[in-house]
Design a protein around this motif. Structure first.
Motif, PDB file in Angstrom:
ATOM      1  N   LEU A 154       0.821  -1.207   0.000  1.00  0.00           N
ATOM      2  CA  LEU A 154       0.000   0.000   0.000  1.00  0.00           C
ATOM      3  C   LEU A 154       0.856   1.259   0.000  1.00  0.00           C
ATOM      4  O   LEU A 154       0.572   2.218  -0.737  1.00  0.00           O
ATOM      5  N   ARG A 158       0.826   3.979  -3.092  1.00  0.00           N
ATOM      6  CA  ARG A 158       0.588   5.425  -2.922  1.00  0.00           C
ATOM      7  C   ARG A 158       1.695   6.230  -3.591  1.00  0.00           C
ATOM      8  O   ARG A 158       1.438   7.238  -4.256  1.00  0.00           O
ATOM      9  N   SER A 159       2.923   5.785  -3.416  1.00  0.00           N
ATOM     10  CA  SER A 159       4.059   6.462  -4.035  1.00  0.00           C
ATOM     11  C   SER A 159       3.976   6.359  -5.561  1.00  0.00           C
ATOM     12  O   SER A 159       4.192   7.339  -6.277  1.00  0.00           O
ATOM     13  N   ALA A 161       1.326   5.932  -7.405  1.00  0.00           N
ATOM     14  CA  ALA A 161       0.165   6.700  -7.893  1.00  0.00           C
ATOM     15  C   ALA A 161       0.539   8.151  -8.181  1.00  0.00           C
ATOM     16  O   ALA A 161       0.013   8.760  -9.124  1.00  0.00           O
ATOM     17  N   THR A 162       1.474   8.696  -7.410  1.00  0.00           N
ATOM     18  CA  THR A 162       1.866  10.105  -7.614  1.00  0.00           C
ATOM     19  C   THR A 162       2.672  10.300  -8.901  1.00  0.00           C
ATOM     20  O   THR A 162       2.803  11.421  -9.372  1.00  0.00           O
ATOM     21  N   LEU A 184      -8.876   4.566  -0.213  1.00  0.00           N
ATOM     22  CA  LEU A 184      -7.417   4.528  -0.080  1.00  0.00           C
ATOM     23  C   LEU A 184      -6.708   5.441  -1.087  1.00  0.00           C
ATOM     24  O   LEU A 184      -5.693   6.045  -0.764  1.00  0.00           O
ATOM     25  N   LEU A 185      -7.232   5.554  -2.307  1.00  0.00           N
ATOM     26  CA  LEU A 185      -6.516   6.227  -3.379  1.00  0.00           C
ATOM     27  C   LEU A 185      -6.930   7.684  -3.617  1.00  0.00           C
ATOM     28  O   LEU A 185      -6.123   8.483  -4.052  1.00  0.00           O
ATOM     29  N   VAL A 188      -4.661  10.414  -2.199  1.00  0.00           N
ATOM     30  CA  VAL A 188      -3.354  10.456  -2.852  1.00  0.00           C
ATOM     31  C   VAL A 188      -3.462  11.223  -4.175  1.00  0.00           C
ATOM     32  O   VAL A 188      -2.602  12.034  -4.491  1.00  0.00           O
TER      33      VAL A 188
END
Length: 191
Positions: A154, A158-159, A161-162, A184-185, A188
């Motif tokens: 997870l 998240r990292s 996704a950026t 969750l997303l 972000v």
């Protein structure tokens, strides 16, 4: 020419047939199927599903996955994927899985076709092709199925996704994400 030879003329190597397909060319389908299986012309893949193998320099080629699934579903609207596809995202998933997942509009459950196990899942929406954005969303939808530590994955998701195309990721999240994945997303993506 006898009726079996007449039926064989309609068969093409590399193609998957349903029993119903063969009934167009034979009045004695079950007897002819038994003979075709016995002489090796056809191979049984599952109940009511048969394959005419293609001979290659390396032996008999198995049916193509797409052809197999299309024949089984009697539909071309599906997406074949695997938990292995997440490994290409670079988010710490490295396990290899034997099972394929088939998102479709008709069948649900695990089926063995031609010696391979497929997990069919009925979904209202899925893309024609798995994009990185879809795979990231799908990974979060299936996080509990992965062998890796969900907390570590997870954090890496998240990292990752950026660094992705925000517009495409938002669209994939809206179209394919479940409630938990969206929770969750979304923070972000919004950041």
């Amino acid at each position: 020419m006898n009726k079996l030879q007449e039926l064989k003329k309609h068969l093409k190597q590399g193609k998957v047939y349903r029993r119903a397909d063969l009934s167009k060319w034979s009045k004695s389908v079950d007897r002819h199927l038994e003979e075709l299986l016995k002489d090796g012309t056809l191979q049984k893949l599952s109940q009511g599903l048969y394959f005419y193998p293609e001979s290659t320099a390396f032996g008999q080629a198995p049916p193509e996955e797409e052809v197999l699934v299309r024949s089984f579903l009697k539909d071309s609207r599906f997406l074949v994927t695997s938990l292995n596809a997440y490994n290409a995202l670079g988010v710490g998933t490295t396990q290899l899985y034997n099972q394929k997942t088939v998102y479709n509009h008709k069948r649900h459950g695990d089926f063995t076709l031609g010696g391979k196990t497929f997990s069919f899942r009925v979904k209202p929406h899925f893309p024609r092709k798995a994009t990185p954005e879809f795979l990231l969303v799908d990974l979060l939808n299936n996080l509990d199925l992965l062998a890796e530590d969900p907390t570590e994955v997870l954090a890496k998701v998240r990292s990752r996704a950026t660094t992705m195309d925000t517009k495409k990721l938002k669209k994939s999240l809206v179209d394919y994400g479940n409630a938990k994945t969206k929770k969750l997303l979304e923070p972000v993506i919004a950041a």
